[in-house]
Design a protein around this motif. Structure first.
Motif, PDB file in Angstrom:
ATOM      1  N   ASP A  95      55.375 -70.308  -0.115  1.00  0.00           N
ATOM      2  CA  ASP A  95      55.309 -71.246   1.012  1.00  0.00           C
ATOM      3  C   ASP A  95      54.200 -72.259   0.754  1.00  0.00           C
ATOM      4  O   ASP A  95      53.093 -71.890   0.362  1.00  0.00           O
ATOM      5  N   PRO A  96      54.463 -73.557   0.951  1.00  0.00           N
ATOM      6  CA  PRO A  96      53.421 -74.560   0.723  1.00  0.00           C
ATOM      7  C   PRO A  96      52.220 -74.412   1.654  1.00  0.00           C
ATOM      8  O   PRO A  96      51.135 -74.902   1.349  1.00  0.00           O
ATOM      9  N   ASP A  97      52.385 -73.703   2.784  1.00  0.00           N
ATOM     10  CA  ASP A  97      51.274 -73.494   3.714  1.00  0.00           C
ATOM     11  C   ASP A  97      50.408 -72.293   3.331  1.00  0.00           C
ATOM     12  O   ASP A  97      49.361 -72.077   3.945  1.00  0.00           O
ATOM     13  N   ALA A  98      50.834 -71.507   2.353  1.00  0.00           N
ATOM     14  CA  ALA A  98      50.050 -70.331   1.943  1.00  0.00           C
ATOM     15  C   ALA A  98      48.707 -70.807   1.402  1.00  0.00           C
ATOM     16  O   ALA A  98      48.641 -71.619   0.482  1.00  0.00           O
ATOM     17  N   PHE A 142      40.091 -61.547   0.865  1.00  0.00           N
ATOM     18  CA  PHE A 142      41.096 -62.400   0.226  1.00  0.00           C
ATOM     19  C   PHE A 142      40.443 -63.570  -0.482  1.00  0.00           C
ATOM     20  O   PHE A 142      39.290 -63.911  -0.263  1.00  0.00           O
ATOM     21  N   ASP A 143      41.206 -64.142  -1.385  1.00  0.00           N
ATOM     22  CA  ASP A 143      40.795 -65.305  -2.164  1.00  0.00           C
ATOM     23  C   ASP A 143      41.630 -66.499  -1.747  1.00  0.00           C
ATOM     24  O   ASP A 143      42.775 -66.351  -1.306  1.00  0.00           O
ATOM     25  N   GLY A 144      41.035 -67.678  -1.925  1.00  0.00           N
ATOM     26  CA  GLY A 144      41.783 -68.912  -1.663  1.00  0.00           C
ATOM     27  C   GLY A 144      42.798 -69.145  -2.762  1.00  0.00           C
ATOM     28  O   GLY A 144      42.575 -68.786  -3.909  1.00  0.00           O
ATOM     29  N   ILE A 145      43.922 -69.718  -2.399  1.00  0.00           N
ATOM     30  CA  ILE A 145      44.954 -70.058  -3.382  1.00  0.00           C
ATOM     31  C   ILE A 145      44.703 -71.484  -3.829  1.00  0.00           C
ATOM     32  O   ILE A 145      44.613 -72.403  -3.010  1.00  0.00           O
ATOM     33  N   LYS A 146      44.601 -71.661  -5.128  1.00  0.00           N
ATOM     34  CA  LYS A 146      44.365 -73.007  -5.668  1.00  0.00           C
ATOM     35  C   LYS A 146      45.700 -73.743  -5.710  1.00  0.00           C
ATOM     36  O   LYS A 146      46.670 -73.259  -6.285  1.00  0.00           O
ATOM     37  N   LYS A 147      45.745 -74.899  -5.095  1.00  0.00           N
ATOM     38  CA  LYS A 147      46.962 -75.721  -5.075  1.00  0.00           C
ATOM     39  C   LYS A 147      47.008 -76.546  -6.349  1.00  0.00           C
ATOM     40  O   LYS A 147      46.001 -77.030  -6.831  1.00  0.00           O
ATOM     41  N   LYS A 148      48.176 -76.712  -6.904  1.00  0.00           N
ATOM     42  CA  LYS A 148      48.361 -77.480  -8.146  1.00  0.00           C
ATOM     43  C   LYS A 148      48.444 -78.946  -7.852  1.00  0.00           C
ATOM     44  O   LYS A 148      48.859 -79.432  -6.914  1.00  0.00           O
TER      45      LYS A 148
END
Length: 148
Positions: A95-98, A142-148
């Motif tokens: 999901d792009p909001d993750a 939890f860790d942040g998700i790095k967006k590409k």
């Protein structure tokens, strides 16, 4: 002196009762007003009310299924709230909001220090009857998700 009866009159000068001719039909009886209209409206309102209640229950059930209290290690989260009052929800990791990925879940504690060295961010939730319905105590690391 008595006058002889006129032709077409009865013995006492009255007109004889007329028989209904086969060509004339008697007037139809007046239709009584129907009282079923009120029952139909009540029934429709009852059905509509039941549908609304069932929809509200279904929405509440599905919203409660993806809360932070249901998160497990490996799940991804998004924040529907803000940094001060987060409203974390489990979402598909594609999901792009993750925005976050759960590394570890610590049950029956609110000690966020236990996430140090394990993850970047710690989130704790406990029984706060005014804001949370779960009544559980837990910490999410939890860790942040790095967006590409």
């Amino acid at each position: 002196m008595a006058q002889p009866p006129q032709p077409g009159t009865g013995p006492h000068g009255q007109q004889p009762p007329q028989e209904a001719s086969p060509q004339q039909s008697p007037a139809p009886p007046s239709a009584a007003p129907s009282r079923n209209g009120g029952i139909g409206v009540r029934r429709a309102l009852g059905i509509a009310g039941a549908v609304v209640v069932l929809a509200a229950v279904a929405v509440g059930y599905f919203l409660s299924q993806d809360g932070a209290d249901r998160a497990e290690a490996g799940d991804c989260l998004k924040n529907n709230g803000d940094p001060i009052f987060p409203d974390l929800r489990v979402v598909d990791c594609g999901d792009p909001d993750a925005a976050f990925k759960v590394v570890q879940v610590l049950h029956d504690t609110v000690d966020t220090a236990r996430c140090q060295g394990v993850s970047d961010i710690a989130y704790e939730e406990q029984a706060d009857r005014a804001r949370h319905k779960s009544g559980k105590r837990f910490v999410l690391c939890f860790d942040g998700i790095k967006k590409k």
